[in-house]
Write a protein that holds these residues in place. Structure first.
Motif, PDB file in Angstrom:
ATOM      1  N   PHE A   1       0.844  -1.190   0.000  1.00  0.00           N
ATOM      2  CA  PHE A   1       0.000   0.000   0.000  1.00  0.00           C
ATOM      3  C   PHE A   1       0.886   1.248   0.000  1.00  0.00           C
ATOM      4  CE2 PHE A   1      -2.332  -3.437   1.958  1.00  0.00           C
ATOM      5  CZ  PHE A   1      -3.563  -3.365   1.337  1.00  0.00           C
ATOM      6  N   HIS A   2       0.390   2.312  -0.604  1.00  0.00           N
ATOM      7  CA  HIS A   2       1.096   3.594  -0.642  1.00  0.00           C
ATOM      8  C   HIS A   2       0.147   4.691  -0.166  1.00  0.00           C
ATOM      9  CE1 HIS A   2      -1.102   5.246  -4.085  1.00  0.00           C
ATOM     10  NE2 HIS A   2      -1.093   4.001  -4.558  1.00  0.00           N
ATOM     11  N   ASN A   3       0.714   5.870   0.043  1.00  0.00           N
ATOM     12  CA  ASN A   3      -0.117   6.990   0.483  1.00  0.00           C
ATOM     13  C   ASN A   3       0.097   8.213  -0.401  1.00  0.00           C
ATOM     14  OD1 ASN A   3      -1.900   8.573   1.879  1.00  0.00           O
ATOM     15  ND2 ASN A   3      -0.746   8.618   3.786  1.00  0.00           N
ATOM     16  N   ASP A   4       0.034   8.036  -1.705  1.00  0.00           N
ATOM     17  CA  ASP A   4       0.129   9.178  -2.617  1.00  0.00           C
ATOM     18  C   ASP A   4      -0.931  10.249  -2.335  1.00  0.00           C
ATOM     19  OD1 ASP A   4       2.345   8.196  -3.916  1.00  0.00           O
ATOM     20  OD2 ASP A   4       1.305   7.662  -5.758  1.00  0.00           O
ATOM     21  N   PRO A   5      -2.166   9.857  -1.953  1.00  0.00           N
ATOM     22  CA  PRO A   5      -3.169  10.896  -1.686  1.00  0.00           C
ATOM     23  C   PRO A   5      -2.869  11.730  -0.432  1.00  0.00           C
ATOM     24  CG  PRO A   5      -4.233   8.768  -2.045  1.00  0.00           C
ATOM     25  CD  PRO A   5      -2.766   8.515  -1.920  1.00  0.00           C
ATOM     26  N   GLY A   6      -1.966  11.261   0.421  1.00  0.00           N
ATOM     27  CA  GLY A   6      -1.613  12.003   1.626  1.00  0.00           C
ATOM     28  C   GLY A   6      -2.690  12.003   2.701  1.00  0.00           C
ATOM     29  N   VAL A   7      -3.453  10.912   2.758  1.00  0.00           N
ATOM     30  CA  VAL A   7      -4.518  10.817   3.762  1.00  0.00           C
ATOM     31  C   VAL A   7      -3.935  10.425   5.122  1.00  0.00           C
ATOM     32  CG1 VAL A   7      -6.316  10.297   2.072  1.00  0.00           C
ATOM     33  CG2 VAL A   7      -5.036   8.415   3.105  1.00  0.00           C
ATOM     34  N   PRO A   8      -4.561  10.829   6.217  1.00  0.00           N
ATOM     35  CA  PRO A   8      -4.024  10.484   7.541  1.00  0.00           C
ATOM     36  C   PRO A   8      -4.231   9.015   7.917  1.00  0.00           C
ATOM     37  CG  PRO A   8      -6.012  11.801   7.768  1.00  0.00           C
ATOM     38  CD  PRO A   8      -5.689  11.748   6.299  1.00  0.00           C
ATOM     39  N   VAL A   9      -5.274   8.368   7.362  1.00  0.00           N
ATOM     40  CA  VAL A   9      -5.591   6.978   7.705  1.00  0.00           C
ATOM     41  C   VAL A   9      -5.933   6.215   6.428  1.00  0.00           C
ATOM     42  CG1 VAL A   9      -7.182   5.446   8.940  1.00  0.00           C
ATOM     43  CG2 VAL A   9      -6.510   7.627   9.966  1.00  0.00           C
ATOM     44  N   ILE A  10      -5.390   5.001   6.323  1.00  0.00           N
ATOM     45  CA  ILE A  10      -5.763   4.091   5.247  1.00  0.00           C
ATOM     46  C   ILE A  10      -6.358   2.852   5.902  1.00  0.00           C
ATOM     47  CG2 ILE A  10      -4.977   2.667   3.316  1.00  0.00           C
ATOM     48  CD1 ILE A  10      -2.662   4.674   2.978  1.00  0.00           C
ATOM     49  N   ARG A  11      -7.596   2.531   5.558  1.00  0.00           N
ATOM     50  CA  ARG A  11      -8.221   1.308   6.055  1.00  0.00           C
ATOM     51  C   ARG A  11      -7.852   0.178   5.106  1.00  0.00           C
ATOM     52  NH1 ARG A  11     -13.543   0.986   6.018  1.00  0.00           N
ATOM     53  NH2 ARG A  11     -13.769   2.561   4.410  1.00  0.00           N
ATOM     54  N   VAL A  12      -7.464  -0.961   5.664  1.00  0.00           N
ATOM     55  CA  VAL A  12      -7.032  -2.107   4.865  1.00  0.00           C
ATOM     56  C   VAL A  12      -7.724  -3.378   5.339  1.00  0.00           C
ATOM     57  CG1 VAL A  12      -4.783  -1.129   4.257  1.00  0.00           C
ATOM     58  CG2 VAL A  12      -5.002  -2.428   6.361  1.00  0.00           C
ATOM     59  N   GLY A  13      -7.802  -4.351   4.455  1.00  0.00           N
ATOM     60  CA  GLY A  13      -8.462  -5.614   4.763  1.00  0.00           C
ATOM     61  C   GLY A  13      -7.508  -6.710   5.182  1.00  0.00           C
ATOM     62  N   THR A  14      -6.352  -6.344   5.679  1.00  0.00           N
ATOM     63  CA  THR A  14      -5.356  -7.310   6.129  1.00  0.00           C
ATOM     64  C   THR A  14      -4.618  -6.743   7.332  1.00  0.00           C
ATOM     65  OG1 THR A  14      -3.424  -8.626   5.477  1.00  0.00           O
ATOM     66  CG2 THR A  14      -3.585  -6.418   4.539  1.00  0.00           C
ATOM     67  N   LYS A  15      -4.070  -7.624   8.145  1.00  0.00           N
ATOM     68  CA  LYS A  15      -3.277  -7.186   9.287  1.00  0.00           C
ATOM     69  C   LYS A  15      -1.782  -7.301   9.017  1.00  0.00           C
ATOM     70  CE  LYS A  15      -6.389  -7.589  13.141  1.00  0.00           C
ATOM     71  NZ  LYS A  15      -6.319  -7.840  14.581  1.00  0.00           N
ATOM     72  N   GLU A  16      -1.414  -7.873   7.866  1.00  0.00           N
ATOM     73  CA  GLU A  16      -0.017  -7.984   7.461  1.00  0.00           C
ATOM     74  C   GLU A  16       0.120  -7.310   6.109  1.00  0.00           C
ATOM     75  OE1 GLU A  16       0.933 -12.126   7.451  1.00  0.00           O
ATOM     76  OE2 GLU A  16       0.968 -12.248   9.631  1.00  0.00           O
ATOM     77  N   LEU A  17       0.985  -6.299   6.018  1.00  0.00           N
ATOM     78  CA  LEU A  17       1.081  -5.513   4.798  1.00  0.00           C
ATOM     79  C   LEU A  17       2.461  -4.915   4.641  1.00  0.00           C
ATOM     80  CD1 LEU A  17       0.357  -1.994   5.467  1.00  0.00           C
ATOM     81  CD2 LEU A  17      -1.072  -3.480   6.851  1.00  0.00           C
ATOM     82  N   MET A  18       2.700  -4.373   3.465  1.00  0.00           N
ATOM     83  CA  MET A  18       3.920  -3.629   3.184  1.00  0.00           C
ATOM     84  C   MET A  18       3.516  -2.194   2.906  1.00  0.00           C
ATOM     85  SD  MET A  18       6.525  -5.766   3.215  1.00  0.00           S
ATOM     86  CE  MET A  18       7.858  -5.298   2.176  1.00  0.00           C
ATOM     87  N   CYS A  19       4.164  -1.253   3.580  1.00  0.00           N
ATOM     88  CA  CYS A  19       3.983   0.157   3.269  1.00  0.00           C
ATOM     89  C   CYS A  19       5.153   0.575   2.403  1.00  0.00           C
ATOM     90  CB  CYS A  19       3.932   1.001   4.540  1.00  0.00           C
ATOM     91  SG  CYS A  19       3.739   2.777   4.192  1.00  0.00           S
ATOM     92  N   ILE A  20       4.861   1.227   1.267  1.00  0.00           N
ATOM     93  CA  ILE A  20       5.923   1.699   0.382  1.00  0.00           C
ATOM     94  C   ILE A  20       6.009   3.228   0.377  1.00  0.00           C
ATOM     95  CG2 ILE A  20       5.739  -0.379  -1.025  1.00  0.00           C
ATOM     96  CD1 ILE A  20       4.491   1.379  -3.244  1.00  0.00           C
ATOM     97  N   GLY A  21       5.161   3.887   1.153  1.00  0.00           N
ATOM     98  CA  GLY A  21       5.191   5.346   1.254  1.00  0.00           C
ATOM     99  C   GLY A  21       4.481   6.008   0.097  1.00  0.00           C
ATOM    100  N   ALA A  22       5.148   6.097  -1.030  1.00  0.00           N
ATOM    101  CA  ALA A  22       4.592   6.673  -2.257  1.00  0.00           C
ATOM    102  C   ALA A  22       4.878   5.697  -3.394  1.00  0.00           C
ATOM    103  CB  ALA A  22       5.229   8.021  -2.542  1.00  0.00           C
ATOM    104  N   THR A  23       4.245   5.919  -4.510  1.00  0.00           N
ATOM    105  CA  THR A  23       4.500   5.029  -5.648  1.00  0.00           C
ATOM    106  C   THR A  23       5.914   5.265  -6.180  1.00  0.00           C
ATOM    107  OG1 THR A  23       3.409   6.621  -7.109  1.00  0.00           O
ATOM    108  CG2 THR A  23       2.090   4.757  -6.349  1.00  0.00           C
ATOM    109  N   PRO A  24       6.545   4.216  -6.688  1.00  0.00           N
ATOM    110  CA  PRO A  24       7.896   4.348  -7.241  1.00  0.00           C
ATOM    111  C   PRO A  24       7.904   5.368  -8.383  1.00  0.00           C
ATOM    112  CG  PRO A  24       7.330   2.046  -6.920  1.00  0.00           C
ATOM    113  CD  PRO A  24       6.082   2.846  -6.668  1.00  0.00           C
TER     114      PRO A  24
END
Length: 84
Positions: free
Chosen positions: A9-32
């Motif tokens: 998951f990434h946060n290009d939109p700059g939102v304060p919270v991202i809801r996800v359907g998993t408890k194990e994930l990878m954060c990449i910050g922004a898109t490559p």
């Protein structure tokens, strides 16, 4: 989930919270190519986790599928370009 890999998951939109359907994930910050080191996050028994690189808060939402996010555009799928 081992047969499918860990969802990214990434946060290009700059939102304060991202809801996800998993408890194990990878954060990449922004898109490559603007991504930070890909960080594995495991909520364990908690319902949320904060990325130590970009401070994005991920909250578990059991109504979402493993690769779903809210906002939806925060799910990242590395699609390799098709070659000749």
């Amino acid at each position: 989930m081992a047969d499918k890999g860990t969802p990214h998951f990434h946060n290009d939109p700059g939102v304060p919270v991202i809801r996800v359907g998993t408890k194990e994930l990878m954060c990449i910050g922004a898109t490559p190519p603007l991504d930070h080191p890909h960080v594995f996050l495991d909520m364990g028994t908690d319902q949320e986790v904060i990325c130590s690189y970009c401070s994005t808060l991920f909250k578990y939402d059991p109504s979402l599928r493993v690769t779903d996010a809210a906002p939806a555009e925060c799910f990242w799928e590395n699609v390799a370009p098709s070659g000749p």
